[in-house]
Design a protein around this motif. Structure first.
Motif, PDB file in Angstrom:
ATOM      1  N   LEU A  41       0.459  -1.196  -0.017  1.00  0.00           N
ATOM      2  CA  LEU A  41       0.039   0.387   0.051  1.00  0.00           C
ATOM      3  C   LEU A  41       0.775   1.201   0.175  1.00  0.00           C
ATOM      4  O   LEU A  41       0.209   2.045  -0.467  1.00  0.00           O
ATOM      5  N   PRO A  45       0.328   3.926  -3.507  1.00  0.00           N
ATOM      6  CA  PRO A  45      -0.969   4.184  -2.922  1.00  0.00           C
ATOM      7  C   PRO A  45      -2.527   4.434  -3.516  1.00  0.00           C
ATOM      8  O   PRO A  45      -3.132   4.804  -3.081  1.00  0.00           O
ATOM      9  N   ARG A  46      -2.634   4.080  -4.444  1.00  0.00           N
ATOM     10  CA  ARG A  46      -3.957   3.898  -5.280  1.00  0.00           C
ATOM     11  C   ARG A  46      -4.642   2.802  -5.648  1.00  0.00           C
ATOM     12  O   ARG A  46      -5.550   1.994  -6.701  1.00  0.00           O
ATOM     13  N   VAL A  76      -5.773   2.743   7.350  1.00  0.00           N
ATOM     14  CA  VAL A  76      -6.709   3.179   5.652  1.00  0.00           C
ATOM     15  C   VAL A  76      -7.256   3.622   6.372  1.00  0.00           C
ATOM     16  O   VAL A  76      -8.193   3.220   6.790  1.00  0.00           O
ATOM     17  N   ARG A  89     -11.019   0.542  -3.376  1.00  0.00           N
ATOM     18  CA  ARG A  89      -9.971   1.117  -2.903  1.00  0.00           C
ATOM     19  C   ARG A  89      -9.476   1.631  -2.094  1.00  0.00           C
ATOM     20  O   ARG A  89     -10.139   1.709  -0.965  1.00  0.00           O
ATOM     21  N   THR A  91      -6.200   2.875   0.516  1.00  0.00           N
ATOM     22  CA  THR A  91      -5.458   3.888   0.824  1.00  0.00           C
ATOM     23  C   THR A  91      -4.728   3.719   2.627  1.00  0.00           C
ATOM     24  O   THR A  91      -5.610   3.966   3.283  1.00  0.00           O
ATOM     25  N   ARG A  97       0.959   5.431   7.373  1.00  0.00           N
ATOM     26  CA  ARG A  97       2.060   5.367   6.247  1.00  0.00           C
ATOM     27  C   ARG A  97       3.121   5.789   7.052  1.00  0.00           C
ATOM     28  O   ARG A  97       4.936   5.183   7.076  1.00  0.00           O
ATOM     29  N   GLU A 248       2.258  10.093  -7.938  1.00  0.00           N
ATOM     30  CA  GLU A 248       3.571  10.396  -6.121  1.00  0.00           C
ATOM     31  C   GLU A 248       3.294  11.798  -5.569  1.00  0.00           C
ATOM     32  O   GLU A 248       2.959  12.501  -4.910  1.00  0.00           O
ATOM     33  N   ASP A 251      -0.128  13.412  -5.896  1.00  0.00           N
ATOM     34  CA  ASP A 251      -0.893  13.166  -4.745  1.00  0.00           C
ATOM     35  C   ASP A 251      -0.158  13.836  -3.715  1.00  0.00           C
ATOM     36  O   ASP A 251      -0.649  14.060  -1.926  1.00  0.00           O
TER      37      ASP A 251
END
Length: 306
Positions: A41, A45-46, A76, A89, A91, A97, A248, A251
Motif C-alpha cells: 500500500l 497508494p491507489r 487505511v 480502493r 489508501t 504511512r 506520487e 498526490d
C-alpha cells in the motif's frame, strides 16, 4: 540438486533473516503478511483491494480481515474505486504511512546489519547469486509494472540521482557538465536543508537497482511545490514508471496542502511533457535560452491543486 537441498537452504535463510523469531523481527507488532500488505500500500497508494489480493496471492477472506483490522486501527481508508465503483480502493492514512515508514526503516537497518557482515569484495558475488536464484526459480517473464517499487532514498541514492542525470542527458541530448552542476546543487540543497513534511524524494527500484527518481520541493512562491529531476532509465521505459513518479508527486503535494505544483522543463523532452499533460499540468510560458551547451526552449508548467 534435490528437494532436501532446497528445504535445507530455506531453513538456513529464514534463520539468517530472523523471519521466525517473533521476539526480534522487524514486523512487530504486525505479522509478516500484515507488514507485506502495508508495504504494498505504501508503494502503490491507489491500489484496489482486488489488485492487492492478486499481487500478494492472498485469500480474499484473509485479506479482508487484515484490511478490517487496519481500518479499525486508523491505518487505511476504503472507498469505491475510481476505475470501477464495484471495486474498493484502499489508501493509507497518515498513521498508516507512518507505520509503513517505520517498518521500512527497521527493515533497512536489519538488512544493513546483515550486509555489514559480508566483505565488500564478496558482495558482487552475493548479488549475482541472488539474481541467479531469482532467474532460475522465477517464471521467466520480462519485468512488469508490478515489479517496480517506489521508495524513499537510501544511502547513496542522492548521489545516484546526480550521476545518472548527468550521464543520461549527455548520452541522449549531448548536454555538458553545466547540467551536472545544476543537478548537484539541487540535490545538495535538498540533502542539507529540507522539510520532510513538505518535501520528498522517490526512487523507483527494479530487481534491487534504482531505475528512476523524482523530487518534490518547496518553491519560492507561497503554497507552491516544485517537481524536479524526473528520470527513468532507458531500459525500463514502458513500464509506467514516469507516470507513477509524477502521480506520487501530485498526490503528495495535494495531501500536504500545497495549492499549486509547478515545474520547468525543455521542449525537447517530449515524453516528459506528455506525462505532465496527462496529470493535468498546463504550459504557461516558454522562453528560448542557451544552457548546457545548446540552444533550448525552456517551458514553465503549472497544476492547480485546489
Amino acid at each position: 540438486m534435490t528437494v532436501q537441498d532446497i528445504r535445507s537452504f530455506n531453513r538456513f535463510y529464514t534463520n539468517v533473516i530472523g523471519a521466525l523469531d517473533y521476539g526480534r523481527h522487524v514486523y512487530t507488532p504486525y505479522t509478516l503478511t500484515e507488514a507485506r500488505v502495508l508495504y504494498e500500500l505504501a508503494h502503490a497508494p491507489r491500489t484496489d483491494a482486488a489488485d492487492l489480493r492478486a499481487q500478494l496471492h492472498l485469500d480474499a477472506g484473509y485479506l479482508s480481515r487484515i484490511l478490517n483490522k487496519f481500518e479499525h486501527d486508523g491505518l487505511v481508508e476504503r472507498a469505491p474505486s475510481e476505475r470501477d465503483p464495484r471495486r474498493r480502493r484502499v489508501t493509507l492514512t497518515a498513521a498508516g504511512r507512518s507505520a509503513a515508514d517505520l517498518l521500512e526503516e527497521r527493515a533497512r537497518e536489519t538488512v544493513g546489519s546483515l550486509l555489514a557482515t559480508v566483505a565488500s569484495a564478496d558482495r558482487p558475488r552475493l548479488a549475482e547469486a541472488m539474481r541467479t536464484v531469482r532467474t532460475l526459480l522465477g517464471d521467466g517473464r520480462a519485468p512488469g509494472p508490478e515489479d517496480v517499487v517506489l521508495r524513499g532514498p537510501g544511502p547513496g541514492d542522492l548521489g545516484w540521482i546526480v550521476q545518472r542525470n548527468a550521464a543520461l542527458y549527455t548520452a541522449e541530448y549531448g548536454w555538458n557538465a553545466d547540467y551536472e552542476g545544476l543537478v548537484a546543487r539541487i540535490v545538495a540543497d535538498f540533502a542539507q536543508d529540507h522539510d520532510p513534511r513538505l518535501e520528498r524524494v522517490w526512487i523507483a527500484e527494479l530487481d534491487g537497482r534504482p531505475v528512476g527518481s523524482v523530487m518534490c520541493v518547496r518553491d519560492d512562491a507561497p503554497a507552491t511545490a516544485r517537481l524536479r529531476l524526473l528520470l527513468v532509465e532507458p531500459d525500463t521505459r514502458g513500464l509506467g514508471i514516469g507516470n507513477r513518479l509524477v502521480g506520487e508527486v501530485v498526490d503528495f503535494a495535494r495531501a500536504v496542502g500545497y495549492r499549486e505544483l509547478v515545474l520547468w522543463t525543455n521542449d525537447i523532452l517530449s515524453a516528459a511533457r506528455h506525462l505532465y499533460r496527462r496529470h493535468g499540468f498546463t504550459l504557461v510560458a516558454e522562453e528560448p535560452h542557451h544552457s548546457f551547451g545548446h540552444d533550448l526552449v525552456g517551458q514553465d508548467w503549472r497544476l492547480r491543486l485546489r
